[in-house]
Design an enzyme around this catalytic site. Structure first.
Site, PDB file in Angstrom:
ATOM      1  N   ASN A 107       7.249   9.110 -12.961  1.00 12.93           N
ATOM      2  CA  ASN A 107       8.018   7.965 -12.481  1.00 12.93           C
ATOM      3  C   ASN A 107       9.493   8.357 -12.413  1.00 12.93           C
ATOM      4  OD1 ASN A 107       9.215   5.282 -12.194  1.00 12.93           O
ATOM      5  ND2 ASN A 107       7.164   4.551 -12.711  1.00 12.93           N
ATOM      6  N   HIS A 135       0.031  -2.853  -9.911  1.00 15.21           N
ATOM      7  CA  HIS A 135       0.584  -2.268  -8.683  1.00 15.21           C
ATOM      8  C   HIS A 135       0.079  -3.022  -7.448  1.00 15.21           C
ATOM      9  CE1 HIS A 135       1.653   1.216 -11.208  1.00 15.21           C
ATOM     10  NE2 HIS A 135       2.461   1.579 -10.216  1.00 15.21           N
ATOM     11  N   LYS A 139      -2.224   1.135  -3.392  1.00 15.00           N
ATOM     12  CA  LYS A 139      -2.039   2.339  -4.207  1.00 15.00           C
ATOM     13  C   LYS A 139      -3.309   3.190  -4.225  1.00 15.00           C
ATOM     14  CE  LYS A 139      -0.547   3.899  -8.760  1.00 15.00           C
ATOM     15  NZ  LYS A 139       0.032   5.104  -8.157  1.00 15.00           N
ATOM     16  N   GLY A 145      -0.047   7.174 -12.443  1.00 14.68           N
ATOM     17  CA  GLY A 145       0.443   8.379 -13.129  1.00 14.68           C
ATOM     18  C   GLY A 145       1.322   8.004 -14.307  1.00 14.68           C
TER      19      GLY A 145
HETATM   20  N1  LIG Z   1       6.847   9.234  -9.217  1.00 14.93           N
HETATM   21  C1  LIG Z   1       7.274   8.068  -8.748  1.00 14.93           C
HETATM   22  O1  LIG Z   1       8.298   7.504  -9.216  1.00 14.93           O
HETATM   23  C2  LIG Z   1       6.539   7.427  -7.634  1.00 14.93           C
HETATM   24  C3  LIG Z   1       5.392   8.011  -7.177  1.00 14.93           C
HETATM   25  N2  LIG Z   1       4.696   7.460  -6.146  1.00 14.93           N
HETATM   26  C4  LIG Z   1       3.541   8.201  -5.707  1.00 14.93           C
HETATM   27  O2  LIG Z   1       3.847   8.795  -4.448  1.00 14.93           O
HETATM   28  C5  LIG Z   1       2.647   8.915  -3.675  1.00 14.93           C
HETATM   29  C6  LIG Z   1       2.850   8.219  -2.335  1.00 14.93           C
HETATM   30  O3  LIG Z   1       2.948   6.821  -2.557  1.00 14.93           O
HETATM   31  P1  LIG Z   1       3.224   5.812  -1.349  1.00 14.93           P
HETATM   32  O4  LIG Z   1       4.476   6.182  -0.642  1.00 14.93           O
HETATM   33  O5  LIG Z   1       3.077   4.456  -1.896  1.00 14.93           O
HETATM   34  O6  LIG Z   1       1.981   6.137  -0.394  1.00 14.93           O
HETATM   35  P2  LIG Z   1       1.912   6.005   1.195  1.00 14.93           P
HETATM   36  O7  LIG Z   1       0.492   6.065   1.548  1.00 14.93           O
HETATM   37  O8  LIG Z   1       2.727   4.830   1.632  1.00 14.93           O
HETATM   38  O9  LIG Z   1       2.679   7.300   1.703  1.00 14.93           O
HETATM   39  C7  LIG Z   1       2.165   8.592   1.652  1.00 14.93           C
HETATM   40  C8  LIG Z   1       2.517   9.254   2.978  1.00 14.93           C
HETATM   41  O10 LIG Z   1       2.210  10.622   2.887  1.00 14.93           O
HETATM   42  C9  LIG Z   1       1.516  10.969   4.088  1.00 14.93           C
HETATM   43  N3  LIG Z   1       0.731  12.171   3.866  1.00 14.93           N
HETATM   44  C10 LIG Z   1      -0.482  12.305   3.279  1.00 14.93           C
HETATM   45  N4  LIG Z   1      -0.829  13.602   3.270  1.00 14.93           N
HETATM   46  C11 LIG Z   1       0.183  14.294   3.853  1.00 14.93           C
HETATM   47  C12 LIG Z   1       0.410  15.657   4.111  1.00 14.93           C
HETATM   48  N5  LIG Z   1      -0.485  16.600   3.804  1.00 14.93           N
HETATM   49  N6  LIG Z   1       1.580  16.011   4.707  1.00 14.93           N
HETATM   50  C13 LIG Z   1       2.490  15.103   5.050  1.00 14.93           C
HETATM   51  N7  LIG Z   1       2.331  13.772   4.846  1.00 14.93           N
HETATM   52  C14 LIG Z   1       1.189  13.386   4.226  1.00 14.93           C
HETATM   53  C15 LIG Z   1       0.701   9.749   4.414  1.00 14.93           C
HETATM   54  O11 LIG Z   1       0.244   9.758   5.748  1.00 14.93           O
HETATM   55  P3  LIG Z   1      -1.054   8.863   6.142  1.00 14.93           P
HETATM   56  O12 LIG Z   1      -0.571   7.439   6.012  1.00 14.93           O
HETATM   57  O13 LIG Z   1      -1.356   9.296   7.532  1.00 14.93           O
HETATM   58  O14 LIG Z   1      -2.118   9.167   5.146  1.00 14.93           O
HETATM   59  C16 LIG Z   1       1.743   8.659   4.145  1.00 14.93           C
HETATM   60  O15 LIG Z   1       2.613   8.483   5.237  1.00 14.93           O
HETATM   61  C17 LIG Z   1       1.530   8.311  -4.533  1.00 14.93           C
HETATM   62  O16 LIG Z   1       0.893   9.331  -5.262  1.00 14.93           O
HETATM   63  C18 LIG Z   1       2.287   7.394  -5.465  1.00 14.93           C
HETATM   64  O17 LIG Z   1       1.620   7.131  -6.653  1.00 14.93           O
HETATM   65  C19 LIG Z   1       5.099   6.308  -5.541  1.00 14.93           C
HETATM   66  C20 LIG Z   1       6.219   5.657  -5.978  1.00 14.93           C
HETATM   67  C21 LIG Z   1       7.027   6.149  -7.074  1.00 14.93           C
HETATM   68  O1  LIG Z   2       1.996   4.271  -6.149  1.00 16.20           O
HETATM   69  C1  LIG Z   2       3.035   3.717  -6.587  1.00 16.20           C
HETATM   70  O2  LIG Z   2       3.561   2.735  -6.039  1.00 16.20           O
HETATM   71  C2  LIG Z   2       3.638   4.267  -7.803  1.00 16.20           C
HETATM   72  N1  LIG Z   2       3.148   5.365  -8.292  1.00 16.20           N
HETATM   73  C3  LIG Z   2       3.596   6.031  -9.480  1.00 16.20           C
HETATM   74  C4  LIG Z   2       2.526   5.989 -10.545  1.00 16.20           C
HETATM   75  O3  LIG Z   2       1.334   6.111 -10.216  1.00 16.20           O
HETATM   76  O4  LIG Z   2       2.857   5.843 -11.723  1.00 16.20           O
HETATM   77  C5  LIG Z   2       4.930   5.524  -9.955  1.00 16.20           C
HETATM   78  C6  LIG Z   2       5.118   4.043  -9.803  1.00 16.20           C
HETATM   79  O5  LIG Z   2       4.278   3.397 -10.696  1.00 16.20           O
HETATM   80  C7  LIG Z   2       4.839   3.614  -8.378  1.00 16.20           C
END
Ligand SMILES: NC(=O)C1=CN([C@@H]2O[C@H](COP(=O)(O)OP(=O)(O)OC[C@H]3O[C@@H](n4cnc5c(N)ncnc54)[C@H](OP(=O)(O)O)[C@@H]3O)[C@@H](O)[C@H]2O)C=CC1
Ligand SMILES: O=C(O)C1=N[C@H](C(=O)O)C[C@H](O)C1
EC number: 1.17.1.8
Length: 250
Positions: A107, A135, A139, A145
């Site tokens: 996060n 969430h 998701k 995570g």
């Molecule tokens: N660590 C943190 O603080 C946070 C982590 N996250 C994590 O980030 C990840 C993404 O979340 P979120 O933005 O909500 O998800 P989304 O589905 O909105 O976005 C993911 C994007 O990545 C694209 N994608 C998938 N595979 C590839 C690839 N090989 N190359 C390029 N683009 C790709 C998807 O395309 P398509 O739609 O075509 O599949 C989509 O546009 C999750 O694992 C989430 O848990 C999210 C928020 C905060």
């Molecule tokens: O998918 C999300 O939205 C988020 N993913 C991360 C997680 O799985 O912990 C971070 C945050 O919770 C948002």
């Protein structure tokens, strides 16, 4: 001073699109590539990216990191789905590219990082600890995570303190009723339209409870952590797991 050349992978996603805006707005950074699904990874090397911010999907992240590490491109990773096996594989590929740094942050928001720290601190002082993460319903994974990492840190703190296993006299239960068991800590996942990313750690002792709650209300909450990660990862070779390692939390 030259600007840090940053690429975003997953640039059209919920957090990726916010990261694109944040990098573009940062005075010390230049967005050199914004990749979505289907775009060629070669673009990263061609763009001269120094750091790739990886925000895609658990099924995509390993191939993207293989490319980055193989080309000496540092990475800041928010994508979830990390297991011991995946971390071991990443460490092995980093050994072959010793100057490269990868930050994986369960996060990026300061409040969530502090929630994990507070939970870790409090866990040995209470008999019972459970985690509830809530969430949006789009998701990809459950538990989150963040919740997985929180439970692991709680379990580690309790092991180090010699805490007894949590009391739980349940003798019959529907599958799933007691949540997922992460390192002995029950983790419950709620998926609900209207929510973004929220977590509660419930701690209970004789005659008292303590609740630590964090709410991310907008994806902007993750941006300072992502930018900090990009600035720091270029001078931090190897694998760093958790943004707390780049923060001075005392
Ligand atoms: N660590 C943190 O603080 C946070 C982590 N996250 C994590 O980030 C990840 C993404 O979340 P979120 O933005 O909500 O998800 P989304 O589905 O909105 O976005 C993911 C994007 O990545 C694209 N994608 C998938 N595979 C590839 C690839 N090989 N190359 C390029 N683009 C790709 C998807 O395309 P398509 O739609 O075509 O599949 C989509 O546009 C999750 O694992 C989430 O848990 C999210 C928020 C905060
Ligand atoms: O998918 C999300 O939205 C988020 N993913 C991360 C997680 O799985 O912990 C971070 C945050 O919770 C948002």
């Amino acid at each position: 001073m030259s600007k840090l050349r940053v690429a975003v992978i997953g640039a059209r996603g919920r957090i990726g699109s916010e990261a694109v805006k944040a990098v573009e707005a940062a005075d010390d950074m230049e967005l050199v590539a914004a990749l979505g699904r289907g775009d060629k990874l070669e673009t990263l090397a061609e763009s001269g990216a120094q750091v790739a911010v990886e925000l895609t999907h658990p099924d995509s992240v390993m191939a993207n990191l293989d490319y980055c590490v193989g080309h000496g491109i540092h990475a800041v990773v928010g994508t979830t789905g990390w297991t011991d096996e995946r971390l071991a594989r990443l460490r092995t590929s980093l050994e072959a590219s010793p100057g490269t740094g990868v930050l994986i942050a369960p996060n990026f928001s300061i409040g969530a990082v502090l929630t994990m720290r507070f939970a870790q601190l409090a866990a040995p002082y209470f008999e019972s600890v459970e985690v509830i993460e809530l969430h949006h319903p789009n998701k990809a994974d459950a538990p989150s995570g963040t919740a997985t990492r929180t439970a692991q840190l709680i379990a580690e703190a309790r092991r180090e303190a010699g805490s007894a296993p949590q009391p739980d006299a349940t003798s019959t239960a529907l599958d799933g009723a007691r949540g997922a068991d992460v390192d002995g800590v029950p983790v419950h996942s709620v998926r609900l339209r209207g929510l973004l990313a929220h977590q509660e750690v419930l701690l209970g002792g004789e005659g008292e409870t303590l609740t630590v709650r964090h709410d991310s209300l907008h994806h902007s909450s993750f941006m300072p952590g992502i930018l900090l990660g990009a600035r720091r990862v270029v001078s931090t070779p190897g694998l760093t797991f958790g943004l707390e390692h780049f923060l001075d939390l005392g």
